[in-house]
Motif scaffolding. Sequence first.
Motif, PDB file in Angstrom:
ATOM      1  N   GLU A 143       0.807  -0.984   0.010  1.00 17.98           N
ATOM      2  CA  GLU A 143       0.003   0.061   0.023  1.00 17.98           C
ATOM      3  C   GLU A 143       0.798   1.154  -0.003  1.00 17.98           C
ATOM      4  OE1 GLU A 143      -3.290  -0.375   2.807  1.00 17.98           O
ATOM      5  OE2 GLU A 143      -3.549   1.869   2.948  1.00 17.98           O
ATOM      6  N   PHE A 156       4.481   0.997   1.337  1.00 19.16           N
ATOM      7  CA  PHE A 156       4.625   0.421   2.661  1.00 19.16           C
ATOM      8  C   PHE A 156       4.422  -1.065   2.190  1.00 19.16           C
ATOM      9  CE2 PHE A 156       3.462   4.266   4.309  1.00 19.16           C
ATOM     10  CZ  PHE A 156       4.248   4.380   5.392  1.00 19.16           C
ATOM     11  N   PHE A 157       5.105  -2.352   2.602  1.00 19.10           N
ATOM     12  CA  PHE A 157       4.509  -3.681   2.897  1.00 19.10           C
ATOM     13  C   PHE A 157       3.457  -3.591   3.648  1.00 19.10           C
ATOM     14  CE2 PHE A 157       9.053  -3.675   2.149  1.00 19.10           C
ATOM     15  CZ  PHE A 157       9.323  -4.581   1.187  1.00 19.10           C
ATOM     16  N   ARG A 158       2.448  -4.502   2.867  1.00 14.72           N
ATOM     17  CA  ARG A 158       1.036  -4.831   3.756  1.00 14.72           C
ATOM     18  C   ARG A 158       0.963  -6.322   4.232  1.00 14.72           C
ATOM     19  NH1 ARG A 158      -4.486  -5.504   2.561  1.00 14.72           N
ATOM     20  NH2 ARG A 158      -5.718  -3.863   3.125  1.00 14.72           N
ATOM     21  N   VAL A 159       0.916  -6.256   5.533  1.00 10.50           N
ATOM     22  CA  VAL A 159       0.598  -7.691   6.143  1.00 10.50           C
ATOM     23  C   VAL A 159      -0.559  -7.504   7.110  1.00 10.50           C
ATOM     24  CG1 VAL A 159       3.242  -7.550   6.338  1.00 10.50           C
ATOM     25  CG2 VAL A 159       1.975  -6.882   8.270  1.00 10.50           C
ATOM     26  N   PRO A 160      -0.745  -9.048   7.334  1.00  9.38           N
ATOM     27  CA  PRO A 160      -2.182  -9.149   8.147  1.00  9.38           C
ATOM     28  C   PRO A 160      -2.170  -8.363   9.561  1.00  9.38           C
ATOM     29  CG  PRO A 160      -1.257 -11.056   7.222  1.00  9.38           C
ATOM     30  CD  PRO A 160      -0.350 -10.290   6.876  1.00  9.38           C
ATOM     31  N   GLN A 161      -3.206  -8.012   9.889  1.00  9.52           N
ATOM     32  CA  GLN A 161      -3.113  -6.866  11.173  1.00  9.52           C
ATOM     33  C   GLN A 161      -2.157  -7.731  12.361  1.00  9.52           C
ATOM     34  OE1 GLN A 161      -6.875  -5.275  12.639  1.00  9.52           O
ATOM     35  NE2 GLN A 161      -5.540  -3.571  12.664  1.00  9.52           N
ATOM     36  N   ILE A 162      -1.521  -7.045  12.792  1.00  9.66           N
ATOM     37  CA  ILE A 162      -0.690  -7.198  13.996  1.00  9.66           C
ATOM     38  C   ILE A 162      -0.875  -6.301  15.094  1.00  9.66           C
ATOM     39  CG2 ILE A 162       1.545  -8.288  15.026  1.00  9.66           C
ATOM     40  CD1 ILE A 162       1.171  -9.745  12.407  1.00  9.66           C
ATOM     41  N   LEU A 163      -1.470  -6.686  16.246  1.00  9.71           N
ATOM     42  CA  LEU A 163      -1.751  -5.720  17.381  1.00  9.71           C
ATOM     43  C   LEU A 163      -1.236  -6.283  18.687  1.00  9.71           C
ATOM     44  CD1 LEU A 163      -4.959  -3.826  16.676  1.00  9.71           C
ATOM     45  CD2 LEU A 163      -2.620  -2.844  16.709  1.00  9.71           C
ATOM     46  N   MET A 222       2.728   0.165  11.458  1.00  6.21           N
ATOM     47  CA  MET A 222       1.662   1.104  11.424  1.00  6.21           C
ATOM     48  C   MET A 222       0.228   0.249  11.362  1.00  6.21           C
ATOM     49  SD  MET A 222       3.196   4.379   9.703  1.00  6.21           S
ATOM     50  CE  MET A 222       4.053   3.328   8.768  1.00  6.21           C
ATOM     51  N   HIS A 223      -0.683   0.829  12.091  1.00  3.56           N
ATOM     52  CA  HIS A 223      -1.806   0.027  12.125  1.00  3.56           C
ATOM     53  C   HIS A 223      -3.057   0.970  11.679  1.00  3.56           C
ATOM     54  CE1 HIS A 223       0.363  -2.779  14.275  1.00  3.56           C
ATOM     55  NE2 HIS A 223       0.911  -1.935  15.186  1.00  3.56           N
ATOM     56  N   PRO A 224      -3.372   0.979  10.473  1.00  7.82           N
ATOM     57  CA  PRO A 224      -4.185   2.075   9.846  1.00  7.82           C
ATOM     58  C   PRO A 224      -5.510   1.921  10.590  1.00  7.82           C
ATOM     59  CG  PRO A 224      -3.314   0.892   8.169  1.00  7.82           C
ATOM     60  CD  PRO A 224      -2.664   0.318   9.353  1.00  7.82           C
ATOM     61  N   GLU A 263      -8.602  -0.456   9.215  1.00  8.64           N
ATOM     62  CA  GLU A 263      -8.287  -1.604   8.214  1.00  8.64           C
ATOM     63  C   GLU A 263      -7.832  -2.820   8.817  1.00  8.64           C
ATOM     64  OE1 GLU A 263      -6.245  -0.495   4.339  1.00  8.64           O
ATOM     65  OE2 GLU A 263      -6.109   1.502   5.314  1.00  8.64           O
ATOM     66  N   ASP A 264      -7.922  -3.838   8.142  1.00 10.06           N
ATOM     67  CA  ASP A 264      -7.808  -5.025   8.518  1.00 10.06           C
ATOM     68  C   ASP A 264      -6.233  -5.530   8.186  1.00 10.06           C
ATOM     69  OD1 ASP A 264      -7.935  -7.404  10.209  1.00 10.06           O
ATOM     70  OD2 ASP A 264      -8.829  -8.516   8.491  1.00 10.06           O
ATOM     71  N   CYS A 265      -5.248  -4.656   8.395  1.00  5.31           N
ATOM     72  CA  CYS A 265      -3.906  -4.948   7.979  1.00  5.31           C
ATOM     73  C   CYS A 265      -2.917  -3.906   8.759  1.00  5.31           C
ATOM     74  CB  CYS A 265      -3.898  -4.745   6.594  1.00  5.31           C
ATOM     75  SG  CYS A 265      -3.495  -2.886   6.184  1.00  5.31           S
ATOM     76  N   SER A 266      -1.576  -4.168   8.785  1.00  4.17           N
ATOM     77  CA  SER A 266      -0.501  -3.489   9.103  1.00  4.17           C
ATOM     78  C   SER A 266       0.381  -3.212   8.104  1.00  4.17           C
ATOM     79  CB  SER A 266       0.208  -4.309  10.311  1.00  4.17           C
ATOM     80  OG  SER A 266      -0.530  -4.434  11.492  1.00  4.17           O
ATOM     81  N   LEU A 267       0.870  -1.947   8.275  1.00  6.20           N
ATOM     82  CA  LEU A 267       1.748  -1.610   7.176  1.00  6.20           C
ATOM     83  C   LEU A 267       3.307  -1.617   7.635  1.00  6.20           C
ATOM     84  CD1 LEU A 267      -0.311   1.347   5.562  1.00  6.20           C
ATOM     85  CD2 LEU A 267      -0.240  -1.017   4.880  1.00  6.20           C
TER      86      LEU A 267
END
Lengths: 99, 476
Positions: free
Chosen positions: A86, A89-96, B131-133, B136-140
């Motif tokens: 995006e 940036f590299f776009r990866v599955p959400q990591i929190l 980064m966690h927009p 959205e269901d993704c991280s950058l």
Amino acid sequence: MKTIDSKIVKHVAHLARLELDDKELKEYSGQLASILSYISKLNEIDTANVVPTSHALTTLKNVFRKDVPRKSLGPDEALANAPSKEDDFFRVPQILEGK
Amino acid sequence: MKYETVIGLEVHLQLATNTKAFCGCSTKFGQRANSQVCPVCLGFPGSLPVLNEEAFRFAIKVALALNCRIQSLIKFDRKNYYYPDLPKNFQISQYDMPLSYDGFIDINANGGTKRIRIKRVHMEEDAGKLMHPEGEDCSLVDYNRGGMPLLEIVTEPDINSPQEAYDYLTKLKSILEYLRVSDCDMEKGSLRCDANISLRPKGEKKLGTKVELKNMNSFKGVRSGLEYEEKRQESVLEDGGKLVQETRLWNADKAVTASMRTKEEAEDYRYFPEPDLVPFVVDKNEIEEIRKALPELPEARGARFKKEFALSDYDADVLTSQIDLADYYEACVKLYPNAKVVANWLMGDISAALNDKNIKVTELGLSPEGLAGLLKMIDSGAISGKMAKDILAESIETKAIPEDIVKKKGLTQISDAGAIEEIVKKVVEREVKTVNDYKGGKKTALGFLVGQVMKESKGKANPGKVNEILKKVLGD
């Protein structure tokens, strides 16, 4: 020595984020156990007076690079093969979660 | 029950090299995402890391300045964990043979000094930035920061209060700034701090259950976070509860810590030697050379300031706590050798302006030469102390040299006796009643007359001279 059972293989698989089904777990447990038992033959050697070897090239040391910038890839090239991106940036599955 | 607080701190310091730790990518801050990456720091197959000579030298400098012993054989290890901020799925770090160990920093505590032991200082590489927009269901991921050279500086659990933690960090930062190995900017993330804190009944030897505290963005944040955690843990223990070993995040807005709620799982980093980097050995002569080349550090400089400039402990401490401030001070004293006066101006009006604008002394519009010039004008009587304060403020605002401001505005103080006498006479003729009061014995009336003369001269008359001449004219 720790024996390899499916519980350990499951743990290692989780650390590597691998999904293994029961059949695979059983199969890899057996394979890893036999590899480890083979390697454990090394334990028969007396190493009491041997310094641990962290590197194969024991004579080579102090290899440095000068602190001079070199050309980087740049976002376009770096991201060319990314399965998902995006903008820059590299776009990866959400990591929190924590690490 | 009385409890003792036990704190250990872990500081990560980004070294101010031109390139990353193991590749030639630039370390410049704030660039386009993923513009500073290459096959090495992205972990492409077949690429090999090579250690940055300057980063290594910086690390040895820090280790020596923190009184550490240098490891005879230095090797790197892989710390394995699977997380998208690490493109290689491992971080090059150091495990069982860190670069250096067994150091210390002395801090001021309870009117004396207290030694905080440093367990280890080791090198490692930084991770990328996630980064966690929202929504959205993704991280950058931006890997520009990945592979930047870091030092990890770990204390023993020798710190016993949040204030001591704050003092340790302040002292550490001061030393690191003197070494000029990092910009130590917490806002940019060049300096980060995590803390471990536990409580134990006073007199108990065994450590209590510890909590790891993260996400503090300033030294004050570290102190507040620890203060909160100290109270929280105490109240849990007082209620007969049990503490959980966990990681908690400091929330600066709400001023609370909250559990990170990760899956409870023991850390399992499966460290093993990094086979792509050969070991490093620094011989004793080299270490001694680097040690000799260390700059004068804050403590030594403070002691010298006290001796050379007859400063108080407090003044010397404040002036030497930041290298830029100490340099500025010394440069100014060289040009204007009244050390105490320079100290007062620096610690008074100038420090206030720096705090107000949140800038460093190097960013101040006024140079040491400019300040020296200003102080000389006061001494020569060209301007008054009050005028100097205004000129200083203007100089800081406009970056103009004080002498030029004086010339341009015609601010020069009137010290000429004849000129002042003329104004005095005018005021005395006009203020007949006050003059009579004064002559009748009301000595306080003089103040009013001085004020009138100053007003008449638009503040330019030399107040000392005005006093003197006024008394003469009134026949005192």
